[in-house]
Design an enzyme around this catalytic site. Structure first.
Site, mmCIF file in Angstrom:
data_model
loop_
_atom_site.group_PDB
_atom_site.id
_atom_site.type_symbol
_atom_site.label_atom_id
_atom_site.label_comp_id
_atom_site.label_asym_id
_atom_site.label_seq_id
_atom_site.Cartn_x
_atom_site.Cartn_y
_atom_site.Cartn_z
ATOM 1 N N CYS A 26 50.026 43.469 59.370
ATOM 2 C CA CYS A 26 49.990 43.027 60.759
ATOM 3 C C CYS A 26 48.548 43.176 61.187
ATOM 4 O O CYS A 26 48.078 44.281 61.402
ATOM 5 C CB CYS A 26 50.914 43.887 61.638
ATOM 6 S SG CYS A 26 50.736 43.482 63.391
ATOM 7 N N CYS A 48 48.179 44.617 64.966
ATOM 8 C CA CYS A 48 48.537 46.001 65.293
ATOM 9 C C CYS A 48 49.199 46.648 64.080
ATOM 10 O O CYS A 48 48.562 46.839 63.062
ATOM 11 C CB CYS A 48 49.432 46.053 66.521
ATOM 12 S SG CYS A 48 50.819 44.908 66.480
ATOM 13 N N SER A 49 50.467 46.983 64.181
ATOM 14 C CA SER A 49 51.126 47.618 63.034
ATOM 15 C C SER A 49 52.602 47.252 62.971
ATOM 16 O O SER A 49 53.446 48.101 62.715
ATOM 17 C CB SER A 49 50.954 49.137 63.104
ATOM 18 O OG SER A 49 51.461 49.618 64.328
ATOM 19 N N CYS A 50 52.943 45.975 63.219
ATOM 20 C CA CYS A 50 54.325 45.515 63.103
ATOM 21 C C CYS A 50 54.856 45.908 61.724
ATOM 22 O O CYS A 50 54.200 45.673 60.709
ATOM 23 C CB CYS A 50 54.395 43.999 63.261
ATOM 24 S SG CYS A 50 53.950 43.418 64.901
#
Lengths: 210, 104
Positions: free
Chosen positions: A112, A115-117
């Site tokens: 991602c 961000c940090s999906c």
């Protein structure tokens, strides 16, 4: 405590000023919601514990079932959330999961960049490297180079498909089933599946290496 | 006439196989859900995920309605990066909302 004893450093976590600010904001918001009677501290604790209870072990069960049951795998690839629910795993209301399959010809790796999906309902918290700017910015530009750093050198003939999950989708990689595992049952197979192989930066453990 | 506020959009603008361009000068600013490195790039629609509340509205306290179609868009790595070192068959697949796409 950041002492260097017995010749090796012990890393510690230092709160960054920004982090402390956001933590204070969250604390204030939580206190307000509790004061207004909208939530209770117990509900917050339960939600945290529910999230903490999630681990890659859930994902390994899904993969092992997909390896042993072709009809399940077909359902998983078509509609992952309902297929996963068949195993009694509820990935949560928000998450929409998509399963992709790694084969000898195609290799998927998930990132991602914004961000940090991450499929937390299935794999728990993402590893720190997954959230790092280094991984997020480099794996899209040079996936083969980054995978090599993880110890995974792909043949030039293998197609690399990088999945940048920037929105509402959460991706689960079904790694290729290792050779020599024909006699193994589901539980034993699940033990070969690693978190990293379900993100796509590694293959599974081999049957022999166990 | 008041704008109709339906939670479900009528139909997806693009279909699988369509060439699309990620907007280079999007009207959207701030907390966006489309990576900057794709702006102005041409890809093709691999699939349609469905319609979701617009996260760029939700991020600022909006209701995210009307919902936006979300696509899986495929890009050739060698066309994205000038010095791409991998194979010409390597792909990047990204989830992109409809309001970021125009015919390519």
């Amino acid at each position: 405590m950041d002492d260097d004893h017995e010749g090796h450093p012990h890393p510690t976590v230092q709160d960054a000023p920004e982090q402390a600010l956001f933590e204070r904001r969250v604390d204030a918001l939580q206190a307000l919601l509790i004061e207004k009677g909208l939530i209770t501290a117990d509900e917050v604790r339960q939600a945290v514990e529910e999230m903490d209870s999630r681990s890659p072990a859930l994902g390994t069960r899904v993969v092992a079932r997909a390896w042993t049951d072709p009809a399940f795998k077909a359902r998983l690839l078509a509609d992952a959330k309902s297929a996963i629910a068949e195993l009694g795993i509820d990935v949560g209301a928000i998450a929409t999961i998509i399963a992709v399959e790694n084969t000898e010809a195609v290799h998927h790796v998930v990132v991602c960049t914004l961000c940090s999906c991450y499929p937390r309902g299935l794999l728990g918290y993402p590893p720190d490297w997954y959230k790092s700017l280094n991984y997020r910015s480099r794996v899209v530009v040079d996936p083969r180079g980054v995978l090599k750093e993880f110890g995974l050198e792909l043949d030039p003939d293998v197609q690399v498909r990088v999945l940048d999950s920037t929105a509402d989708m959460r991706y689960l990689v079904i790694p290729a089933r290792p050779a020599g595992t024909e006699q193994m049952g589901e539980d034993e197979l699940a033990g070969l599946v690693t978190r990293d192989s379900m993100i796509g930066v590694a293959k599974t453990r081999t049957a022999r290496a166990r | 006439m008041a704008r109709r506020r339906s939670s479900e959009p009528v139909a997806a603008k693009f279909k699988p196989g369509d060439r699309v361009r990620v907007m280079a000068n999007p009207a959207v600013r701030g907390h966006v859900r489309t990576p900057g490195y794709l702006q102005g790039k041409i890809g093709s629609v691999e699939g349609i995920h469905g319609a979701f509340r617009n996260p760029e509205s939700l991020a600022y306290g909006g209701d995210g309605l009307p919902k936006q179609f979300l696509y899986l868009v495929r890009f050739d790595q060698v066309r994205l990066w000038e010095k791409y070192g991998g194979s010409s068959q390597d792909r990047l697949l990204v989830d992109i909302y409809e309001h970021w796409l125009e015919p390519g």
